[in-house]
Design an enzyme around this catalytic site. Structure first.
Site, PDB file in Angstrom:
ATOM      1  N   LYS A  64       0.850  -1.399   0.020  1.00  0.00           N
ATOM      2  CA  LYS A  64      -0.002   0.030   0.023  1.00  0.00           C
ATOM      3  C   LYS A  64       0.768   1.304   0.048  1.00  0.00           C
ATOM      4  O   LYS A  64       0.061   2.292  -0.180  1.00  0.00           O
ATOM      5  CB  LYS A  64      -0.891  -0.006   1.120  1.00  0.00           C
ATOM      6  CG  LYS A  64      -1.865  -1.108   1.134  1.00  0.00           C
ATOM      7  CD  LYS A  64      -3.099  -1.136   1.844  1.00  0.00           C
ATOM      8  CE  LYS A  64      -4.152  -2.104   1.492  1.00  0.00           C
ATOM      9  NZ  LYS A  64      -3.561  -3.438   2.276  1.00  0.00           N
TER      10      LYS A  64
HETATM   11  C1  LIG Z   1      -4.425  -4.518   1.723  1.00  0.00           C
HETATM   12  C2  LIG Z   1      -3.718  -5.657   1.762  1.00  0.00           C
HETATM   13  C3  LIG Z   1      -4.281  -7.032   1.095  1.00  0.00           C
HETATM   14  C4  LIG Z   1      -5.642  -6.768   0.253  1.00  0.00           C
HETATM   15  O1  LIG Z   1      -5.491  -5.730  -0.773  1.00  0.00           O
HETATM   16  P1  LIG Z   1      -6.597  -5.306  -1.304  1.00  0.00           P
HETATM   17  O2  LIG Z   1      -6.325  -4.121  -2.536  1.00  0.00           O
HETATM   18  O3  LIG Z   1      -7.621  -4.619  -0.432  1.00  0.00           O
HETATM   19  O4  LIG Z   1      -7.520  -6.268  -2.257  1.00  0.00           O
HETATM   20  C5  LIG Z   1      -3.519  -8.019   0.832  1.00  0.00           C
HETATM   21  N1  LIG Z   1      -2.317  -7.942   1.729  1.00  0.00           N
HETATM   22  C6  LIG Z   1      -1.627  -7.076   2.534  1.00  0.00           C
HETATM   23  C7  LIG Z   1      -0.545  -7.390   3.416  1.00  0.00           C
HETATM   24  C8  LIG Z   1      -2.565  -5.998   2.614  1.00  0.00           C
HETATM   25  O5  LIG Z   1      -2.216  -4.978   3.292  1.00  0.00           O
END
Ligand SMILES: *Cc1c(COP(=O)(O)O)cnc(C)c1O
Length: 435
Positions: free
Chosen positions: A107
């Protein structure tokens, strides 16, 4: 370029409004009016480009008519400050490591790009912007880090009390300055619904400027396509089909991959890997989409019972279930299977994978055995560094994971959060009292 609402294609706004508003007034999500396509030639020489160069060219293609080239270059330079390496662990399995950023999860890519874009769009404004984020763990810290100490911007994070890991909580609650953490007595879905209510509250919005920053924001979503292009650039044999497995919760990461494919990226199939929160997997299997309350699992950043970006996926494929199924394979796995995969990846491939990546690994393995196609570039998206889930990894492998320095630092700081109930009025009062 204009952006329309998934609930009404005739409702269109500018790039600036799409970014600063986050969500359309009718509750729909913004989508680009047009998804520009690269020519085939671009992919012939893509291996010669660095991640940063790829990020710049892809962002210019999408945002070029809305952000000046020089500004875009600055945004990329200050956002993409770490790599996204593709690690080869076997003939047909690669790990795309997306955890080299400050908060050790993918993210960071979208959050930093968005923060720098909002700062650029808001440079000449007087009024402060309040960024409101519901987080199931990693979104919040990535966004908070991206906006940390940015002038004119406050970040308010809502996270479900006792439903994020200790490390995630430290990352959410220890920054201070322009970042406030609200500890909600409820689930992630409650947090998300509180945020939705705040955006729909006309009275509140007439008093303060709100903006969203979770995966629904277009400036967070689209830059997540950069690393898919980069992954393709690094595969060994471009004549073999490329298949990418994405551990999914709110489906922002997967949607960005689908958009990359629409831009011409030669990916044969995307795999939506899910844990017991499997409403999307059920949709692929049955064409019925039925939301459910989320359940707690070891891969907790994927514990989402009503994934927001499902609307965008429907929109991308004109609500055609068969077309969606042509591009996406999906499979869900239990916690027990997840732990089994952490063990297997370690013993067989000498790689320490986190619980989210483990679900992605299982889904890729399942895809390879179901399609009996062993020759290909299989890619598992490793969404977080395993040390963020140290207890789970330690239990599975009996080894103590190394904690990277940037994480160790934050663990030693004091937690600061404000508890609120899941009643909307609590959130509203808080927001009005601080502005
Ligand atoms: C947010 C997150 C996900 C899921 O991603 P999305 O875009 O919400 O599907 C998977 N793994 C980790 C470690 C995350 O932080």
């Amino acid at each position: 370029m204009k952006y329309y609402s998934t609930k009404n294609k005739n409702f269109k706004v500018s790039f600036r409004d799409a970014v600063l508003k986050g969500i359309a007034p009718d509750g729909g999500l913004f989508m680009p009016e047009e998804i520009p396509e690269f020519e085939e030639n671009f992919f012939k020489n893509i291996s010669d480009l660095s991640l940063k160069e790829i990020a710049f060219l892809v962002s210019k293609k999408i945002f070029g008519s809305d952000i000046e080239t020089i500004e875009l270059k600055n945004i990329i330079d200050s956002s993409i400050t770490f790599d996204a390496p593709l690690v080869n662990i076997s003939d047909n399995i690669n790990i795309l490591e997306l955890f080299h950023g400050p908060t050790l999860a993918f993210k960071d890519f979208g959050a930093r790009f968005m923060a720098n874009t909002v700062a650029c769009l808001n440079r000449d404004e007087e009024k402060e912007i309040n960024i409101l984020v519901a987080t199931s763990g990693d979104t919040g810290s990535a966004v908070a880090n991206g906006f940390f100490k940015v002038d004119g911007i406050n970040v308010v994070l809502l996270y479900p009390s006792k439903k994020v890991s200790k490390i995630q909580e430290q990352q959410l609650t220890t920054l201070g300055e322009n970042i406030t953490a609200l500890e909600v007595q409820g689930t992630f879905d409650d947090c998300q619904s509180l945020v939705k209510k705040a955006f729909a509250d006309n009275e509140l919005n007439s008093k303060i400027t709100l903006s969203s920053a979770n995966s629904i924001n277009i400036a967070r979503l689209l830059p997540q396509s950069f690393y898919y292009f980069n992954a393709y650039a690094r595969v060994k044999d471009k004549n073999l089909p490329t298949v990418i497995s994405v551990p999914s919760g709110n489906f922002g990461n997967l949607t960005a991959g689908l958009i990359a494919k629409r831009m011409g990226l030669p990916v044969q199939k995307f795999i939506a890997a899910t844990n017991s929160n499997d409403v999307f997997t059920k949709y692929i299997d049955t064409s019925v989409f039925e939301t459910k309350p989320s359940v707690k699992t070891l891969s907790n950043a994927m514990d989402v019972g009503n994934p927001s970006n499902f609307e965008r996926i429907l929109d991308l494929y004109n609500h055609n279930h068969q077309k969606i199924k042509d591009d996406i394979f999906s499979k869900s796995f239990s916690d027990e299977e997840t732990v089994g995969a952490i063990k297997k990846v370690h013993s067989k491939y000498k790689y320490v994978i986190d619980p989210h990546g483990a679900v992605g690994f299982l889904a890729l393995e399942n895809f390879i055995s179901e399609t009996k196609n062993k020759n290909g570039n299989g890619i598992v998206v490793e969404t977080a560094h395993h040390s963020k889930f140290a207890d789970i990894v330690e239990n599975a492998l009996n080894i103590k994971p190394d904690v990277p320095e940037r994480l160790a630092k934050c663990l030693s700081k004091e937690k600061r959060s404000i508890e609120i109930s899941k009643e909307y009025n609590d959130l509203k009062e808080f927001l009005l009292s601080t502005n």
